[in-house]
Write a protein that holds these residues in place. Structure first.
Motif, short mmCIF file in Angstrom:
data_model
loop_
_atom_site.label_atom_id
_atom_site.label_comp_id
_atom_site.label_asym_id
_atom_site.label_seq_id
_atom_site.Cartn_x
_atom_site.Cartn_y
_atom_site.Cartn_z
N ILE A 7 0.86 -1.20 0.00
CA ILE A 7 0.00 0.00 0.00
C ILE A 7 0.89 1.24 0.00
O ILE A 7 1.91 1.28 0.68
CB ILE A 7 -0.92 0.02 1.25
N ARG A 8 0.51 2.23 -0.80
CA ARG A 8 1.22 3.51 -0.80
C ARG A 8 0.18 4.63 -0.70
O ARG A 8 -0.75 4.68 -1.50
CB ARG A 8 2.02 3.71 -2.10
N ASN A 9 0.34 5.51 0.31
CA ASN A 9 -0.56 6.66 0.45
C ASN A 9 0.22 7.92 0.10
O ASN A 9 1.23 8.21 0.72
CB ASN A 9 -1.08 6.77 1.89
N PHE A 10 -0.26 8.67 -0.89
CA PHE A 10 0.47 9.90 -1.26
C PHE A 10 -0.51 10.98 -1.70
O PHE A 10 -1.65 10.70 -2.06
CB PHE A 10 1.47 9.60 -2.40
N ALA A 56 -2.74 12.36 6.32
CA ALA A 56 -3.21 11.00 6.00
C ALA A 56 -2.25 10.27 5.06
O ALA A 56 -2.55 9.18 4.59
CB ALA A 56 -4.60 11.08 5.37
N CYS A 57 -1.08 10.85 4.76
CA CYS A 57 -0.17 10.26 3.75
C CYS A 57 1.24 10.02 4.29
O CYS A 57 1.62 10.54 5.32
CB CYS A 57 -0.05 11.21 2.56
N MET A 89 -8.41 7.82 11.67
CA MET A 89 -8.55 9.28 11.73
C MET A 89 -9.47 9.78 10.62
O MET A 89 -9.27 9.48 9.44
CB MET A 89 -7.18 9.94 11.58
N VAL A 90 -10.50 10.54 10.99
CA VAL A 90 -11.44 11.12 10.00
C VAL A 90 -10.76 12.33 9.37
O VAL A 90 -10.40 13.27 10.07
CB VAL A 90 -12.75 11.56 10.69
#
Length: 597
Positions: A4-7, A94-95, A194-195
């Motif tokens: 998984i990658r969050n960017f 969030a990233c 986290m929202v």
């Protein structure tokens, strides 16, 4: 989780973020070519019309690398305008990585720098990308030097791309997979999500978007929102494609959504933590700091019966835009309404447009101002949001107003014009640095109240669109401020009152009176427009009465007959002036903002 990658994508306004995001969606096959439109993620009409991103948009993509491994990429496309930097700070939280996009023809701009600092504070992996290489006036080598100076990265690590032609998109995806670290978290630990955003759907209630730090959320779980202490059942959970994609479980490291039939807007707060009732986490996720509104204005319904409807609309809008702050207030001229806090003038304009389009509310917005601190002779400290709250001059000791540090990046040929504008707005030059031979960064300390009205528009005009502007709050400083009232036939219009610097009061008072004389329709009686500081009148204009020719039927005869008719008319006008009321049109409230144009 290793796959998984969050960017997120960060850049200055109009550097091609959304177009590049389109290419990423196209290459990964997330969006069917038939459904692909320009700026696919900008789904609001306003975003399309103005060509800007207003909301951060999250979407999940699947990508198979050159080595044959499959990855899930969660992308968040963020706005670039300084007024929406709060959206950027939430996306960054969030990233784990960020694509820093720089236009090859325009180079580094003010917002690029401030967004970069936001990302570095959160320890994100920065991947610099040079965009718009297909433009004839692109200067890749020059802009690469600027990026190396700014980030201190290797020259070879800067990727070259073009969102329009699709050049270099594969390299960007490979770089994300190789350079951005995978999310850390324990899928077996208690749930901690986290929202970072939410929206209102009239059929399904509130949809909350979250990023899971630890644990797993399953369909049907009883979940608890920590800050509001409310418990709900997870009716539907899933991940974010172009549409919502339901799943039976979402694990740590992923970005997803939850629908649990929440109807009340106040029960979902952006930055809140979701956990399960069965196995709750002990502490909340450290989200992002509370938003600090910069500009305040009153928003009133045109029809006073629509007050409750306006409140409901504002609450729904606040879900989608957490940076909107409001509280009830009333005005003698406009009735009941709300005092709203905005991040800037564009933000205010967008909120007004969205209220009209999405909720069918027609509203009147008063003259925007900033918040001040007033100190009385007794030593009390009062926070002033509205000029009408200012204490009596006899009891007032001094007033403090908020100052900002303004960073302006422009071409060196416009330096003189930019300096003149800033000094006119009571700015003080504190620093100037040449970034390249023809680009200069100017730093000013100036009062926030001076940039609220037309500063940004005038800056763009004098620099032919080349100057970019960004600001940070510096705190409060003492100033020689006075309250200026506008009187119509001796009655004060509280919606037009303003707190301004003593040196500017006479000019502004005269300008407002002249402008109002053009905009207020003529009545059967004379209207006196006055600008006053306390009991002292500093400017006056008169709107002449519409006159009916009462002597038309008198031809010949004694002059006293005419005089008698005119005297009778004069008495009638006097009586009418006492009972007649003057309607101030909505354009008049807005015209005060555009006095220099």
């Amino acid at each position: 989780m290793k796959h998984i990658r969050n960017f997120c994508i960060i850049a200055h306004i109009d550097h091609g973020k959304s177009t590049l995001a389109d290419r990423l969606l196209q290459v990964t096959g997330t969006v069917d070519n038939r459904k692909l439109v320009a700026q696919t993620l900008d789904d609001m009409d306003l975003e399309r019309e103005k060509g800007i991103t207003i909301k951060a948009h999250a979407i999940q993509m699947e990508y198979t690398s050159k080595k044959g491994e499959k990855f899930i990429l969660n992308l968040i496309d963020t706005p670039g305008h300084v007024d929406f930097s709060y959206e950027v700070s939430r996306s960054i939280a969030a990233c784990e990585g960020a694509l820093l996009i720089v236009d090859a023809s325009q180079g580094i701009q003010a917002q690029t720098i401030s967004n970069l600092y936001l990302a570095l504070e959160h320890d994100l992996e920065i991947i610099p990308v040079l965009n718009k290489l297909d433009l004839p006036n692109a200067e890749p080598e020059l802009v690469k030097d600027q990026i190396v100076d700014l980030i201190g990265c290797e020259r070879d690590s800067i990727l070259s791309a073009s969102g329009k032609t699709g050049l270099g998109v594969e390299d960007i995806l490979e770089a994300i997979v190789e350079r951005v670290p995978h999310p850390k978290g324990d899928t077996e630990a208690p749930l901690q999500a986290m929202v970072f955003d939410s929206m209102f759907n009239s059929f399904r209630g509130i949809i909350a978007y979250y990023r899971i730090m630890n644990g797993t959320i399953r369909k049907g779980d009883k979940v608890k929102f920590l800050s509001t202490d409310t418990v709900y059942e997870a009716d539907e959970i899933g991940v974010l494609g172009l549409d919502l994609k339901p799943r039976t479980e979402v694990k740590a490291g992923d970005v997803g959504y939850i629908i649990s039939g929440i109807k009340t807007a106040t029960e979902v707060k952006v930055g809140d933590t979701i956990t399960t009732v069965a196995n709750p986490c002990t502490e909340a996720v450290r989200g992002f700091e509370d938003v600090k509104p910069m500009v305040f204005a009153g928003v009133y319904p045109v029809d006073t019966d629509e007050y409750e409807e306006l409140r409901a609309s504002m609450e729904k809008l606040q879900l989608n835009d957490a940076s909107l702050v409001f509280e009830p207030e009333s005005s003698a001229a406009l009735g009941f309404g709300f005092r709203c806090g905005f991040l800037g003038m564009l933000h205010m304009e967008i909120i007004q447009e969205r209220l009209e389009r999405e909720f069918g509310m027609t509203v009147i917005t008063t003259v925007p101002n900033v918040s001040y601190y007033a100190y009385t002779t007794r030593g009390e400290k009062l926070e002033i949001h509205n000029p009408s709250e200012l204490p009596d001059p006899a009891k007032l000791d001094y007033v403090e107003e908020p100052y900002i540090k303004a960073q302006i990046i422009t071409k060196s040929e416009f330096t003189g014009a930019v300096m003149t504008l800033c000094i006119e707005k009571r700015g003080m030059l504190t620093n100037q640095i040449y970034l390249t031979s023809d680009r200069i960064e100017l730093t000013f300390e100036m009062p926030l109240a001076e940039i609220v009205f037309d500063f940004y528009d005038r800056l763009k005009t004098i620099s032919k669109g080349y100057a970019s502007f960004d600001y940070f709050p510096l705190g409060y400083q003492e100033s020689a401020l006075v309250k200026m009232d506008i009187l119509l036939n001796g009655d004060q219009v509280d919606a037009l009152s303003a707190l301004i610097h003593r040196d500017h009061a006479y000019d502004l008072g005269k300008k407002i009176c002249v402008k109002l004389r053009e905009l207020i329709p003529r009545q059967q009686f004379e209207i006196a427009l006055q600008a006053a500081i306390g009991a002292k009148i500093i400017a006056r204009e008169t709107i002449k009465a519409l006159r009916k020719d009462v002597t038309a039927k008198c031809y010949g005869g004694d002059i006293s007959r005419k005089r008698k008719l005119l005297e009778k008319q004069k008495e009638g006008k006097k009586r009418m002036r006492q009972v007649g009321s003057v309607e101030v049109p909505q354009e008049a409230f807005l015209a005060v903002l555009k006095l220099n144009s």
